[in-house]
Motif scaffolding. Structure first.
Motif, PDB file in Angstrom:
ATOM      1  N   THR A  56      -2.569   3.854  18.510  1.00  0.00           N
ATOM      2  CA  THR A  56      -2.169   4.587  18.780  1.00  0.00           C
ATOM      3  C   THR A  56      -2.013   4.050  20.196  1.00  0.00           C
ATOM      4  O   THR A  56      -0.588   5.275  20.808  1.00  0.00           O
TER       5      THR A  56
ATOM      6  N   ARG B  23       6.394   2.834  17.341  1.00  0.00           N
ATOM      7  CA  ARG B  23       6.087   4.726  16.277  1.00  0.00           C
ATOM      8  C   ARG B  23       5.251   4.646  16.015  1.00  0.00           C
ATOM      9  O   ARG B  23       4.023   2.935  15.901  1.00  0.00           O
ATOM     10  N   PRO B  24       4.570   5.885  15.624  1.00  0.00           N
ATOM     11  CA  PRO B  24       3.144   5.333  14.909  1.00  0.00           C
ATOM     12  C   PRO B  24       3.368   5.233  13.830  1.00  0.00           C
ATOM     13  O   PRO B  24       4.339   4.907  13.007  1.00  0.00           O
TER      14      PRO B  24
ATOM     15  N   PRO C 137       2.867   3.581   9.248  1.00  0.00           N
ATOM     16  CA  PRO C 137       2.805   5.221   8.233  1.00  0.00           C
ATOM     17  C   PRO C 137       1.785   5.626   7.868  1.00  0.00           C
ATOM     18  O   PRO C 137       0.915   4.991   7.803  1.00  0.00           O
ATOM     19  N   PRO C 138       2.301   6.739   6.934  1.00  0.00           N
ATOM     20  CA  PRO C 138       0.981   7.560   6.642  1.00  0.00           C
ATOM     21  C   PRO C 138      -0.336   6.728   5.930  1.00  0.00           C
ATOM     22  O   PRO C 138       0.209   6.008   4.922  1.00  0.00           O
ATOM     23  N   GLY C 139      -1.110   6.710   5.814  1.00  0.00           N
ATOM     24  CA  GLY C 139      -2.429   5.569   5.424  1.00  0.00           C
ATOM     25  C   GLY C 139      -2.132   4.150   5.816  1.00  0.00           C
ATOM     26  O   GLY C 139      -3.271   3.695   5.490  1.00  0.00           O
TER      27      GLY C 139
ATOM     28  N   GLU D 111      -3.514   2.910   8.865  1.00  0.00           N
ATOM     29  CA  GLU D 111      -4.299   3.389   9.659  1.00  0.00           C
ATOM     30  C   GLU D 111      -5.443   3.572   9.467  1.00  0.00           C
ATOM     31  O   GLU D 111      -6.253   2.501   9.237  1.00  0.00           O
TER      32      GLU D 111
ATOM     33  N   ARG E 206       1.971  -2.778  13.845  1.00  0.00           N
ATOM     34  CA  ARG E 206       2.628  -1.745  14.716  1.00  0.00           C
ATOM     35  C   ARG E 206       4.036  -2.180  15.222  1.00  0.00           C
ATOM     36  O   ARG E 206       5.275  -1.552  15.539  1.00  0.00           O
TER      37      ARG E 206
ATOM     38  N   PHE F 241       6.207   0.853   5.506  1.00  0.00           N
ATOM     39  CA  PHE F 241       5.604   0.098   5.077  1.00  0.00           C
ATOM     40  C   PHE F 241       4.916  -1.293   5.094  1.00  0.00           C
ATOM     41  O   PHE F 241       4.529  -1.941   5.609  1.00  0.00           O
TER      42      PHE F 241
END
Length: 197
Positions: free
Chosen positions: A11, A19-20, A22-24, A26, A43, A72
């Motif tokens: 974070t 940038r954060p 991708p979904p999933g 983390e 990251r 991803f």
């Protein structure tokens, strides 16, 4: 793994505007108990991959590629280092197949899991532009330039857009120089997290 440090690596950005993930991703990294330094590395490489995909979208709109797959792939390419922790601070390739198998076992489909095994094999048969971009992000994040890899990407972009190779190379070279200029800050960000708890 230190959950607090790994969470911070996911974070916080330090002086960078990373940038954060991708979904999933983390959740995946938490589930496999990824070391904080590995999370920070993934990251940083993911952020560079995002910069590269955005550059291609802007400067080579005729190039067909799966942007989400590249991003991803960059975010998980070294996940096998959870099983080969010594490769976080030293050379080795055992993490490549281990990461591929780990991702498959966690339900990641093969077209996305492949980046764990292809990110260091850009001349292998069946490697596409997405694989090349993950490989490039994994090099240029720390300002490492690999002429052979850059040539493969240049050729792909030039062919797809019908542009002269020299013109594409000059443009790519400028973009890689721009990205490489932040390498010291990315390396400092990664080094600020421990390899082990």
């Amino acid at each position: 793994m230190s959950p607090d440090l790994s969470r911070r690596a996911m974070t916080d950005s330090g002086e960078l505007d990373l940038r954060p993930l991708p979904p999933g991703v983390e959740v995946l990294l938490t589930d496999v108990r990824a070391a904080p330094r590995l999370v920070a590395h993934l990251r940083a490489v993911h952020d560079v991959a995002c910069q590269l995909t955005e550059w291609i979208r802007r400067h080579h709109p005729g190039v067909a590629f799966d942007r989400a797959a590249v991003e991803f792939g960059a975010a998980v390419h070294d996940i096998g280092k959870v099983e080969h922790l010594d490769e976080l601070s030293g050379p080795g390739s055992a993490h490549e197949h281990a990461g591929y198998e780990l991702l498959l076992a966690r339900g990641v489909e093969e077209p996305l899991a492949r980046f764990a095994r292809t990110h260091a094999s850009w001349t292998a048969a069946g490697v596409g532009v997405e694989d090349l971009l993950v490989s490039l992000a994994d090099k240029v994040w720390k300002a490492k330039r690999v002429p052979e890899l850059e040539h493969l990407i240049t050729e792909h972009l030039a062919t797809a857009n019908g542009q002269p190779t020299w013109e594409v190379f000059m443009s790519l070279d400028d973009e890689l120089d721009r990205i490489a200029a932040d390498a010291d800050r990315r390396l400092a960000f990664q080094a600020s997290f421990p390899i082990t708890p």
